[in-house]
Every structure is written in structure tokens, then in C-alpha cells.
Design a protein around this motif. Structure first.
Motif, PDB file in Angstrom:
ATOM      1  N   UNK A 144       0.769  -1.282  -0.112  1.00  0.00           N
ATOM      2  CA  UNK A 144      -0.033  -0.017  -0.209  1.00  0.00           C
ATOM      3  C   UNK A 144       0.696   1.234  -0.049  1.00  0.00           C
ATOM      4  N   UNK A 145       0.125   2.353  -0.142  1.00  0.00           N
ATOM      5  CA  UNK A 145       0.832   3.611  -0.002  1.00  0.00           C
ATOM      6  C   UNK A 145       1.581   3.950   1.162  1.00  0.00           C
ATOM      7  N   UNK A 146       1.261   3.219   2.271  1.00  0.00           N
ATOM      8  CA  UNK A 146       2.123   3.583   3.404  1.00  0.00           C
ATOM      9  C   UNK A 146       3.258   2.873   4.020  1.00  0.00           C
ATOM     10  N   UNK A 147       3.571   1.841   3.028  1.00  0.00           N
ATOM     11  CA  UNK A 147       4.551   0.665   3.470  1.00  0.00           C
ATOM     12  C   UNK A 147       5.804   1.436   3.383  1.00  0.00           C
ATOM     13  N   UNK A 148       6.374   2.563   2.544  1.00  0.00           N
ATOM     14  CA  UNK A 148       7.565   2.990   2.614  1.00  0.00           C
ATOM     15  C   UNK A 148       7.616   3.878   3.755  1.00  0.00           C
ATOM     16  N   UNK A 149       6.549   4.542   4.145  1.00  0.00           N
ATOM     17  CA  UNK A 149       6.478   5.534   5.531  1.00  0.00           C
ATOM     18  C   UNK A 149       6.756   4.580   6.732  1.00  0.00           C
ATOM     19  N   UNK A 150       6.313   3.467   6.720  1.00  0.00           N
ATOM     20  CA  UNK A 150       6.262   2.498   8.025  1.00  0.00           C
ATOM     21  C   UNK A 150       7.812   2.156   8.028  1.00  0.00           C
ATOM     22  N   UNK A 151       8.169   1.625   7.010  1.00  0.00           N
ATOM     23  CA  UNK A 151       9.715   1.229   6.960  1.00  0.00           C
ATOM     24  C   UNK A 151      10.741   2.173   7.095  1.00  0.00           C
ATOM     25  N   UNK A 181      10.862   4.120  15.561  1.00  0.00           N
ATOM     26  CA  UNK A 181       9.420   4.054  15.913  1.00  0.00           C
ATOM     27  C   UNK A 181       8.851   2.819  15.620  1.00  0.00           C
ATOM     28  N   UNK A 182       8.175   2.255  16.649  1.00  0.00           N
ATOM     29  CA  UNK A 182       7.682   0.777  16.467  1.00  0.00           C
ATOM     30  C   UNK A 182       6.108   0.862  16.226  1.00  0.00           C
TER      31      UNK A 182
END
Length: 101
Positions: free
Chosen positions: A44-51, A56-57
Motif C-alpha cells: 500500500x501507499x503507507x509501506x515506505x513510510x512505515x519502513x 518508531x515501533x
């Protein structure tokens, strides 16, 4: 002072997830719950931001994933799936809880 951030809105409908990730600092935790669990899914569009959120956990509430038919094997690597008891533990472990709506 560590903070637990909770995000309950879909990242595809609201900007809560993006705002939260932009605000969270190393040592913080982000719990994705309700429709916020969509941000925990691979591809999804958020994967890069999470990684890229260093220090941040991320956590996703398992019962909310199940209620939405989301498979645990599609969760972004590093996102921990938790139950309600762990949600309470996280709230106790952090000095402040910030809800992003």
C-alpha cells in the motif's frame, strides 16, 4: 518521554496516519486500530513510510484486522500484531497517549 500514538482512520480516507508519522519521534510507538489497520498492509501507499520511520515501533490491533478480513501474512515486516491486553500494556508503558482522528 515516550508516546503511544493511536491511529483509527484509514490512510486512504484521512491524513491522520501521515500526520502521526510526521510527528512521531524515535522511541515512540504507533498503534493502528479500527480502519487504521489498513496502513499495516504490504503493497500500500503507507509501506515506505512505515519502513522509513526510524526508531518508531508499529503495532496493529489483530481483532480489528480480523474484523476487516485482513490476513496477518500480508502485514508489513516489522509491524507487530497485538491483542487488547497488549494495547493496555502499551498504554501503561508510555508516558502519554496521543489519538489521531
Amino acid at each position: 518521554m515516550s508516546e503511544l500514538h493511536t491511529v483509527n482512520k484509514s490512510p486512504y480516507e484521512k491524513s491522520s496516519f501521515d500526520s502521526c508519522v510526521g510527528y512521531a519521534v524515535a522511541g515512540s510507538a504507533i498503534l493502528l486500530m479500527e480502519d487504521g489497520v489498513y496502513a499495516a498492509m504490504q503493497g500500500g501507499a503507507t509501506e515506505a513510510k512505515v519502513k522509513s520511520a526510524q526508531g518508531v515501533k508499529f503495532y496493529a490491533l489483530g481483532p480489528d484486522m480480523k474484523a476487516r478480513g485482513l490476513s496477518e501474512d500480508r502485514v508489513i515486516e516489522g509491524v507487530e500484531i497485538v491483542d487488547y491486553a497488549k494495547f493496555v500494556d502499551l498504554a501503561e508503558e508510555h508516558s502519554k497517549v496521543v489519538s489521531w482522528v
